[in-house]
Design a protein around this motif. Structure first.
Motif, PDB file in Angstrom:
ATOM      1  N   LEU A   1       0.875  -1.197  -0.036  1.00  0.00           N
ATOM      2  CA  LEU A   1       0.039   0.044  -0.135  1.00  0.00           C
ATOM      3  C   LEU A   1       0.916   1.258  -0.105  1.00  0.00           C
ATOM      4  CD1 LEU A   1      -2.642  -0.981   2.726  1.00  0.00           C
ATOM      5  CD2 LEU A   1      -3.141  -0.758   0.347  1.00  0.00           C
ATOM      6  N   SER A   2       0.410   2.361  -0.946  1.00  0.00           N
ATOM      7  CA  SER A   2       1.165   3.605  -0.513  1.00  0.00           C
ATOM      8  C   SER A   2       1.068   3.988   0.738  1.00  0.00           C
ATOM      9  CB  SER A   2       0.305   4.388  -1.489  1.00  0.00           C
ATOM     10  OG  SER A   2      -0.808   5.041  -1.179  1.00  0.00           O
ATOM     11  N   ILE A   3       2.190   5.102   1.077  1.00  0.00           N
ATOM     12  CA  ILE A   3       2.328   5.578   2.287  1.00  0.00           C
ATOM     13  C   ILE A   3       0.858   6.295   2.625  1.00  0.00           C
ATOM     14  CG2 ILE A   3       3.395   7.391   3.628  1.00  0.00           C
ATOM     15  CD1 ILE A   3       6.283   6.149   2.410  1.00  0.00           C
ATOM     16  N   ALA A   4       0.400   7.189   1.441  1.00  0.00           N
ATOM     17  CA  ALA A   4      -0.659   8.029   1.719  1.00  0.00           C
ATOM     18  C   ALA A   4      -2.073   7.030   1.946  1.00  0.00           C
ATOM     19  CB  ALA A   4      -1.190   8.810   0.211  1.00  0.00           C
ATOM     20  N   ALA A   5      -2.195   5.921   1.452  1.00  0.00           N
ATOM     21  CA  ALA A   5      -3.166   4.990   1.850  1.00  0.00           C
ATOM     22  C   ALA A   5      -3.263   4.499   3.098  1.00  0.00           C
ATOM     23  CB  ALA A   5      -3.348   3.686   0.727  1.00  0.00           C
ATOM     24  N   ILE A   6      -1.818   4.337   3.441  1.00  0.00           N
ATOM     25  CA  ILE A   6      -1.691   3.799   4.853  1.00  0.00           C
ATOM     26  C   ILE A   6      -2.128   4.903   5.889  1.00  0.00           C
ATOM     27  CG2 ILE A   6       0.031   2.966   6.507  1.00  0.00           C
ATOM     28  CD1 ILE A   6       1.433   1.560   4.255  1.00  0.00           C
ATOM     29  N   ALA A   7      -1.806   5.931   5.560  1.00  0.00           N
ATOM     30  CA  ALA A   7      -2.104   7.295   6.349  1.00  0.00           C
ATOM     31  C   ALA A   7      -3.610   7.607   6.654  1.00  0.00           C
ATOM     32  CB  ALA A   7      -1.407   8.354   6.035  1.00  0.00           C
ATOM     33  N   TYR A   8      -4.226   7.314   5.532  1.00  0.00           N
ATOM     34  CA  TYR A   8      -5.554   7.616   5.529  1.00  0.00           C
ATOM     35  C   TYR A   8      -6.414   6.209   5.907  1.00  0.00           C
ATOM     36  CZ  TYR A   8     -10.665   7.705   3.684  1.00  0.00           C
ATOM     37  OH  TYR A   8     -11.895   7.795   3.596  1.00  0.00           O
ATOM     38  N   ARG A   9      -5.826   4.927   6.021  1.00  0.00           N
ATOM     39  CA  ARG A   9      -6.450   3.864   6.607  1.00  0.00           C
ATOM     40  C   ARG A   9      -6.644   3.779   8.017  1.00  0.00           C
ATOM     41  NH1 ARG A   9      -4.378  -2.487   5.570  1.00  0.00           N
ATOM     42  NH2 ARG A   9      -6.253  -3.401   6.577  1.00  0.00           N
ATOM     43  N   TRP A  10      -5.316   4.453   8.561  1.00  0.00           N
ATOM     44  CA  TRP A  10      -5.304   4.386  10.022  1.00  0.00           C
ATOM     45  C   TRP A  10      -5.525   5.653  10.669  1.00  0.00           C
ATOM     46  CZ3 TRP A  10      -6.349  -0.112  11.222  1.00  0.00           C
ATOM     47  CH2 TRP A  10      -5.734  -1.197  10.582  1.00  0.00           C
ATOM     48  N   GLY A  11      -6.077   6.661  10.259  1.00  0.00           N
ATOM     49  CA  GLY A  11      -6.695   7.975  11.009  1.00  0.00           C
ATOM     50  C   GLY A  11      -5.523   8.937  10.862  1.00  0.00           C
ATOM     51  N   PHE A  12      -4.621   9.182  10.167  1.00  0.00           N
ATOM     52  CA  PHE A  12      -3.822  10.172  10.004  1.00  0.00           C
ATOM     53  C   PHE A  12      -4.130  11.093   8.712  1.00  0.00           C
ATOM     54  CE2 PHE A  12      -1.234   6.772  11.538  1.00  0.00           C
ATOM     55  CZ  PHE A  12      -0.514   7.232  12.570  1.00  0.00           C
ATOM     56  N   CYS A  13      -4.282  12.656   9.039  1.00  0.00           N
ATOM     57  CA  CYS A  13      -4.580  13.523   8.132  1.00  0.00           C
ATOM     58  C   CYS A  13      -4.301  13.180   6.681  1.00  0.00           C
ATOM     59  CB  CYS A  13      -4.192  14.734   8.620  1.00  0.00           C
ATOM     60  SG  CYS A  13      -4.815  15.173  10.263  1.00  0.00           S
ATOM     61  N   ASP A  14      -2.936  12.745   6.749  1.00  0.00           N
ATOM     62  CA  ASP A  14      -2.347  12.721   5.138  1.00  0.00           C
ATOM     63  C   ASP A  14      -1.157  12.001   5.532  1.00  0.00           C
ATOM     64  OD1 ASP A  14      -0.775  14.761   6.069  1.00  0.00           O
ATOM     65  OD2 ASP A  14      -1.905  16.158   4.960  1.00  0.00           O
ATOM     66  N   ALA A  15      -0.296  11.861   4.204  1.00  0.00           N
ATOM     67  CA  ALA A  15       0.976  11.168   4.368  1.00  0.00           C
ATOM     68  C   ALA A  15       2.134  11.820   5.226  1.00  0.00           C
ATOM     69  CB  ALA A  15       1.682  10.862   2.954  1.00  0.00           C
ATOM     70  N   SER A  16       1.958  13.347   5.187  1.00  0.00           N
ATOM     71  CA  SER A  16       2.993  14.132   5.827  1.00  0.00           C
ATOM     72  C   SER A  16       2.585  14.124   7.412  1.00  0.00           C
ATOM     73  CB  SER A  16       2.802  15.532   5.497  1.00  0.00           C
ATOM     74  OG  SER A  16       3.087  15.670   4.226  1.00  0.00           O
ATOM     75  N   HIS A  17       1.280  13.884   7.742  1.00  0.00           N
ATOM     76  CA  HIS A  17       1.013  13.726   9.216  1.00  0.00           C
ATOM     77  C   HIS A  17       1.705  12.467   9.741  1.00  0.00           C
ATOM     78  CE1 HIS A  17      -2.116  12.967  12.527  1.00  0.00           C
ATOM     79  NE2 HIS A  17      -1.044  13.523  13.215  1.00  0.00           N
ATOM     80  N   LEU A  18       1.448  11.351   8.907  1.00  0.00           N
ATOM     81  CA  LEU A  18       2.089   9.812   9.259  1.00  0.00           C
ATOM     82  C   LEU A  18       3.234  10.307   9.197  1.00  0.00           C
ATOM     83  CD1 LEU A  18       1.963   7.100   9.834  1.00  0.00           C
ATOM     84  CD2 LEU A  18       1.783   6.761   7.314  1.00  0.00           C
ATOM     85  N   GLY A  19       4.106  11.014   8.338  1.00  0.00           N
ATOM     86  CA  GLY A  19       5.598  11.047   8.324  1.00  0.00           C
ATOM     87  C   GLY A  19       6.245  11.659   9.355  1.00  0.00           C
TER      88      GLY A  19
END
Length: 323
Positions: free
Chosen positions: A284-302
């Motif tokens: 899964l892309s990092i953006a998709a993982i972020a969305y899946r687990w409740g982070f605002c976006d890929a930057s927030h997850l990062g």
């Protein structure tokens, strides 16, 4: 990383002979203690060049370390505990002794014992003579998917002769480096998870042996299970937890405070653990993982991921992923 590739354990050796001065060795030793155990004030009581060596044998985010050190004393005050990352440290001795004094108890780590401590715990320790031990620093994000019976202990010493599960954990911990170097990345991940299952099981069993957890800790387990079930459903609010379980919001906070946690810290740990699992096990892309687990976006997850693992999601996947 391809499934068929094998990975080697990281084994960086620190000894006085490797460094130009005893002072630099002492500095490097203190950094290793801070990064691989917890922050503390150290006071060698013997020769600095008698410390021996440090070997790193990491399993992804689990920092496994072999230590050889003689006489030293250390103090961990509340200021250091407050600023450290939330983690659990497992100790197993090969030879020698380490005396640990916390505000609530005094214990002695020696061969035949397993010690589990939270990085929230303050106190002091003394190594009166030569000590050889293996430690594992476990981020709470790594342990959060596994059932510990509600939180982690501040300080738990187990005699392996009296606890078959603790003995199994000790045997697993002390022997795994004989095999991990020849494993694929997927097999290393399985080994990591097996170690976490054993650690969580030992903690859970210790609670059963002492008569249970009490109302608040039992409630905390129910609340945490509810959180895990709804982790991908969006924001998790204290008001929803309270309403679902027919309790006051204050009781929710008290339940998590009974193990030194907050609702926010538990939710964050589970979200990061789930994201880490996807990085390692899926494409899964990092953006998709972020969305899946409740982070605002890929930057927030990062940002959150770097703070916890000291690597970006992409770098972590490159180092430990196998999907």
């Amino acid at each position: 990383m391809k499934p068929e590739e094998t990975v080697a354990l990281t084994r960086s050796i620190l000894s006085p002979a490797d460094l130009p001065t005893a002072g630099e060795f002492d500095f490097r030793w203190r950094l290793a203690v801070r990064d691989r155990l917890a922050g503390m004030d150290l006071h060698p009581t013997g020769a600095v060049d008698g410390f021996g060596r440090i070997e790193e044998l990491d399993l992804g985010d689990l920092l496994v370390t072999d230590w050889v050190c003689p006489q030293v004393e250390g103090v961990r005050g509340s200021n250091l505990a407050r600023h450290d990352d939330d983690a659990l440290v497992l100790f197993a001795a090969r030879a020698g002794e380490q005396i640990i004094e916390t505000p609530d108890q005094s214990v002695i780590l020696r061969p035949g014992t397993i010690l589990i401590m939270s990085t929230r715990t303050t106190g002091r320790f003394v190594v009166p003579q030569h000590l050889a031990k293996r430690t594992v620093r476990v981020p709470m994000t790594a342990l959060s998917p596994f059932d510990t019976g509600g939180g982690v202990p501040g300080c738990l010493l187990l005699e392996t002769a009296q606890s078959p599960l603790a003995h199994l954990l000790q045997e697993f911990l002390m022997s795994m480096d004989r095999h991990v170097g020849a494993m694929s990345a997927a097999e290393v991940e399985v080994t990591r998870n097996a170690l976490l299952v054993l650690i969580a099981g030992v903690i859970r069993a210790s609670r059963s042996d002492t008569g249970g957890s009490g109302f608040l800790q039992l409630l905390r387990r129910q609340l945490e299970a509810w959180i895990v079930d709804r982790l991908s459903d969006g924001p998790i609010r204290v008001a929803d937890l309270a309403a679902t379980h027919s309790i006051a919001p204050r009781t929710v906070h008290r339940a998590f405070a009974s193990t030194g946690d907050t609702v926010g810290s538990v939710v964050r740990a589970h979200r990061l653990a789930a994201a880490r699992g996807d990085l390692v096990n899926t494409n899964l892309s990092i953006a998709a993982i972020a969305y899946r687990w409740g982070f605002c976006d890929a930057s927030h997850l990062g940002r959150e991921f770097r703070r916890e693992f000291s690597l970006s999601p992409g770098d972590y996947r490159e180092a430990h992923g196998f999907a």
